[in-house]
Scaffold this motif. Structure first.
Motif, short mmCIF file in Angstrom:
data_model
loop_
_atom_site.label_atom_id
_atom_site.label_comp_id
_atom_site.label_asym_id
_atom_site.label_seq_id
_atom_site.Cartn_x
_atom_site.Cartn_y
_atom_site.Cartn_z
N ILE A 3 0.86 -1.18 0.00
CA ILE A 3 0.00 0.00 0.00
C ILE A 3 0.89 1.23 0.00
O ILE A 3 1.82 1.35 0.80
CB ILE A 3 -0.92 0.01 1.23
N ASN A 4 0.60 2.14 -0.90
CA ASN A 4 1.32 3.40 -0.99
C ASN A 4 0.50 4.44 -0.23
O ASN A 4 -0.63 4.75 -0.62
CB ASN A 4 1.49 3.80 -2.46
N ILE A 5 1.06 4.96 0.87
CA ILE A 5 0.33 5.94 1.68
C ILE A 5 0.79 7.38 1.41
O ILE A 5 0.36 8.30 2.08
CB ILE A 5 0.43 5.61 3.18
N GLU A 6 1.64 7.55 0.40
CA GLU A 6 2.06 8.89 0.02
C GLU A 6 0.97 9.53 -0.81
O GLU A 6 0.27 8.87 -1.55
CB GLU A 6 3.36 8.82 -0.77
N GLY A 7 0.83 10.82 -0.70
CA GLY A 7 -0.18 11.52 -1.48
C GLY A 7 -1.50 11.60 -0.73
O GLY A 7 -1.63 11.21 0.43
N GLU A 8 -2.49 12.12 -1.41
CA GLU A 8 -3.80 12.36 -0.80
C GLU A 8 -4.56 11.07 -0.48
O GLU A 8 -5.31 11.01 0.48
CB GLU A 8 -4.64 13.24 -1.73
N ASP A 127 -7.00 3.44 -10.87
CA ASP A 127 -5.84 4.10 -10.26
C ASP A 127 -5.40 3.50 -8.92
O ASP A 127 -4.45 3.98 -8.32
CB ASP A 127 -6.10 5.59 -10.09
N GLY A 128 -6.07 2.46 -8.44
CA GLY A 128 -5.66 1.77 -7.23
C GLY A 128 -6.07 2.40 -5.92
O GLY A 128 -5.71 1.90 -4.85
N ILE A 129 -6.84 3.50 -5.95
CA ILE A 129 -7.25 4.15 -4.71
C ILE A 129 -8.09 3.17 -3.89
O ILE A 129 -9.00 2.52 -4.39
CB ILE A 129 -8.02 5.46 -4.98
N LEU A 130 -7.75 3.09 -2.59
CA LEU A 130 -8.44 2.20 -1.65
C LEU A 130 -9.47 2.98 -0.86
O LEU A 130 -9.29 4.17 -0.58
CB LEU A 130 -7.42 1.57 -0.70
N GLY A 131 -10.55 2.30 -0.47
CA GLY A 131 -11.56 2.95 0.34
C GLY A 131 -12.46 1.94 1.03
O GLY A 131 -12.41 0.74 0.76
#
Length: 151
Positions: A3-8, A127-131
């Motif tokens: 998981i990439n936690i960089e960015g918004e 884009d891979g955004i998790l929620g």
């Protein structure tokens, strides 16, 4: 899988990252004890659009490959109609996509292994955004473990 936690927004490389995201998030304040990925019963696809009912606590998925509709967990029993006739709300990613991989996280009650809380985790396939699009308490039991098979 990372998981990439960089960015918004937190982003995942694969659907497997949804479970890790839910474990970190602990929706409802409860730990995730197990997570199960959602698959279409007709075509085995793992990509869906997700709709929430008027109360925002029940969900159904629409398979992006074959179009099959399926309620998630016990949502069919509690689905609330909207008052204005606008229909269910389809979730969308900040990027505008409505295509998601979906994993359901389960938290168990201490001592009896009945389900206490469920969480619907998603990962945008664009884009891979998790929620976590919805989560709710399971108030019935004993016998709530059947929900594990309704992902």
């Amino acid at each position: 899988m990372a998981i990439n936690i960089e960015g918004e927004w937190w982003k995942g490389d694969s659907a497997a990252d949804i479970a890790d995201y839910l474990e970190e998030l602990a929706p409802g304040g409860y730990p995730i004890h197990t997570a199960r990925p959602s698959r279409c019963l007709d075509c085995s696809s793992a990509v869906f659009s997700i709709e929430l009912d008027a109360g925002g606590v029940c969900a159904r998925r629409i398979c992006s490959a074959c179009g099959r509709h399926a309620f998630l967990l016990d949502s069919e029993d509690y689905w609330m109609a909207d008052d204005d006739g606008s229909g269910p709300e389809k979730i969308s990613c900040p990027c505008g996509s409505d295509r998601f991989e979906c994993t359901i996280g389960f938290s168990f009650r201490e001592g009896d292994e009945e389900i206490r809380w469920v969480s619907i985790g998603v990962r945008c396939v664009e884009d891979g955004i998790l929620g976590c699009c919805s989560d709710w308490q399971i108030r019935h039991g004993p016998g709530s473990r059947y929900l594990l098979d309704l992902v």
